[in-house]
Design a protein around this motif. Structure first.
Motif, PDB file in Angstrom:
ATOM      1  N   MET A   1      28.402  36.553 -37.326  1.00  0.00           N
ATOM      2  CA  MET A   1      27.061  36.153 -36.908  1.00  0.00           C
ATOM      3  C   MET A   1      26.678  36.855 -35.621  1.00  0.00           C
ATOM      4  O   MET A   1      27.538  37.303 -34.853  1.00  0.00           O
ATOM      5  N   SER A   2      25.364  36.965 -35.426  1.00  0.00           N
ATOM      6  CA  SER A   2      24.838  37.602 -34.227  1.00  0.00           C
ATOM      7  C   SER A   2      23.629  36.827 -33.738  1.00  0.00           C
ATOM      8  O   SER A   2      22.747  36.483 -34.519  1.00  0.00           O
ATOM      9  N   GLU A   3      23.599  36.603 -32.439  1.00  0.00           N
ATOM     10  CA  GLU A   3      22.428  35.975 -31.809  1.00  0.00           C
ATOM     11  C   GLU A   3      21.386  37.027 -31.431  1.00  0.00           C
ATOM     12  O   GLU A   3      20.209  36.715 -31.337  1.00  0.00           O
ATOM     13  N   ASP A   4      21.849  38.282 -31.210  1.00  0.00           N
ATOM     14  CA  ASP A   4      20.940  39.324 -30.727  1.00  0.00           C
ATOM     15  C   ASP A   4      20.703  40.463 -31.715  1.00  0.00           C
ATOM     16  O   ASP A   4      19.947  41.386 -31.434  1.00  0.00           O
ATOM     17  N   GLY A   5      21.375  40.436 -32.863  1.00  0.00           N
ATOM     18  CA  GLY A   5      21.223  41.493 -33.852  1.00  0.00           C
ATOM     19  C   GLY A   5      22.031  42.743 -33.553  1.00  0.00           C
ATOM     20  O   GLY A   5      22.000  43.695 -34.312  1.00  0.00           O
ATOM     21  N   VAL A   6      22.780  42.727 -32.457  1.00  0.00           N
ATOM     22  CA  VAL A   6      23.576  43.888 -32.054  1.00  0.00           C
ATOM     23  C   VAL A   6      25.066  43.568 -32.139  1.00  0.00           C
ATOM     24  O   VAL A   6      25.817  44.225 -32.844  1.00  0.00           O
ATOM     25  N   GLU A   7      25.477  42.532 -31.404  1.00  0.00           N
ATOM     26  CA  GLU A   7      26.892  42.150 -31.391  1.00  0.00           C
ATOM     27  C   GLU A   7      27.139  41.053 -32.427  1.00  0.00           C
ATOM     28  O   GLU A   7      26.496  39.999 -32.393  1.00  0.00           O
ATOM     29  N   PHE A   8      28.059  41.312 -33.364  1.00  0.00           N
ATOM     30  CA  PHE A   8      28.425  40.340 -34.381  1.00  0.00           C
ATOM     31  C   PHE A   8      29.816  39.804 -34.080  1.00  0.00           C
ATOM     32  O   PHE A   8      30.727  40.582 -33.784  1.00  0.00           O
ATOM     33  N   VAL A   9      29.964  38.483 -34.166  1.00  0.00           N
ATOM     34  CA  VAL A   9      31.237  37.829 -33.892  1.00  0.00           C
ATOM     35  C   VAL A   9      31.668  37.035 -35.132  1.00  0.00           C
ATOM     36  O   VAL A   9      30.834  36.679 -35.965  1.00  0.00           O
ATOM     37  N   PRO A  10      32.961  36.746 -35.265  1.00  0.00           N
ATOM     38  CA  PRO A  10      33.425  35.984 -36.429  1.00  0.00           C
ATOM     39  C   PRO A  10      32.712  34.633 -36.544  1.00  0.00           C
ATOM     40  O   PRO A  10      32.474  33.958 -35.543  1.00  0.00           O
ATOM     41  N   GLN A  11      32.388  34.280 -37.797  1.00  0.00           N
ATOM     42  CA  GLN A  11      31.742  32.995 -38.056  1.00  0.00           C
ATOM     43  C   GLN A  11      32.582  32.170 -39.031  1.00  0.00           C
ATOM     44  O   GLN A  11      32.987  31.086 -38.706  1.00  0.00           O
ATOM     45  N   VAL A  12      32.823  32.677 -40.224  1.00  0.00           N
ATOM     46  CA  VAL A  12      33.682  32.002 -41.209  1.00  0.00           C
ATOM     47  C   VAL A  12      34.734  32.989 -41.674  1.00  0.00           C
ATOM     48  O   VAL A  12      34.431  34.152 -41.950  1.00  0.00           O
ATOM     49  N   ASN A  13      35.968  32.512 -41.754  1.00  0.00           N
ATOM     50  CA  ASN A  13      37.055  33.281 -42.359  1.00  0.00           C
ATOM     51  C   ASN A  13      37.785  32.292 -43.242  1.00  0.00           C
ATOM     52  O   ASN A  13      38.531  31.440 -42.750  1.00  0.00           O
TER      53      ASN A  13
END
Length: 158
Positions: A58-70
């Motif tokens: 997921m990303s809050e800014d559209g640039v940096e994506f972080v793990p959300q579901v694994n």
């Protein structure tokens, strides 16, 4: 359903089951609804079969994506039911997921107005269930279910 361990949500989605199913199983469609807007979802792996991986970012800014579901899919009954757990990650390794370990069961049934969509999220103990509820289960899962309905209903209208 155990009220001490399980959280539930249900909704009628005004679209055929096949359309709702496709919104769950097509990565490009899942990315449109899986995370509450305005956050963005990127689907890393979506192997919808027993033992298959379910990994999103997921990303809050559209640039940096972080793990959300694994997670891993446990049961997949085409057009009827999807069960996944985040207690086993997409590589089949035991996980200690935040905020809580859970197993989610999604069922789709015919309804005169479209699809009867039901979710049961199971937890291992009452504290985990209470924590998930306190963290906003109803709002979070409710929001993404509303977004799923929007995607499915717009596709069904075509």
């Amino acid at each position: 359903m155990n009220p001490d361990l399980d959280l539930t949500l249900e909704r009628v989605i005004r679209a055929p089951r096949a359309v709702v199913w496709n919104a769950w199983t097509d990565p490009s469609l899942l990315a449109k609804w899986w995370i509450p807007a305005p956050a963005l979802c990127r689907v890393d792996r979506l192997d919808v079969r027993p033992g298959g991986a379910f990994v999103t970012l997921m990303s809050e800014d559209g640039v940096e994506f972080v793990p959300q579901v694994n997670a891993s899919f446990l049961v997949v009954d085409e057009l009827e039911r999807i069960v996944f757990t985040n207690a086993i990650d997409g590589d089949w390794r035991p996980a200690n997921p935040a905020p809580v370990p859970m197993t989610a069961e999604i069922t789709l049934n015919d309804h005169p107005d479209g699809t009867d969509y039901r979710i049961i999220v199971r937890h291992g103990d009452p504290a985990a269930c209470a924590r998930h509820a306190e963290l906003g289960f109803a709002d979070g899962w409710g929001t993404v279910t509303k977004q799923l309905a929007g995607v499915a209903e717009s596709r069904a209208a075509r």
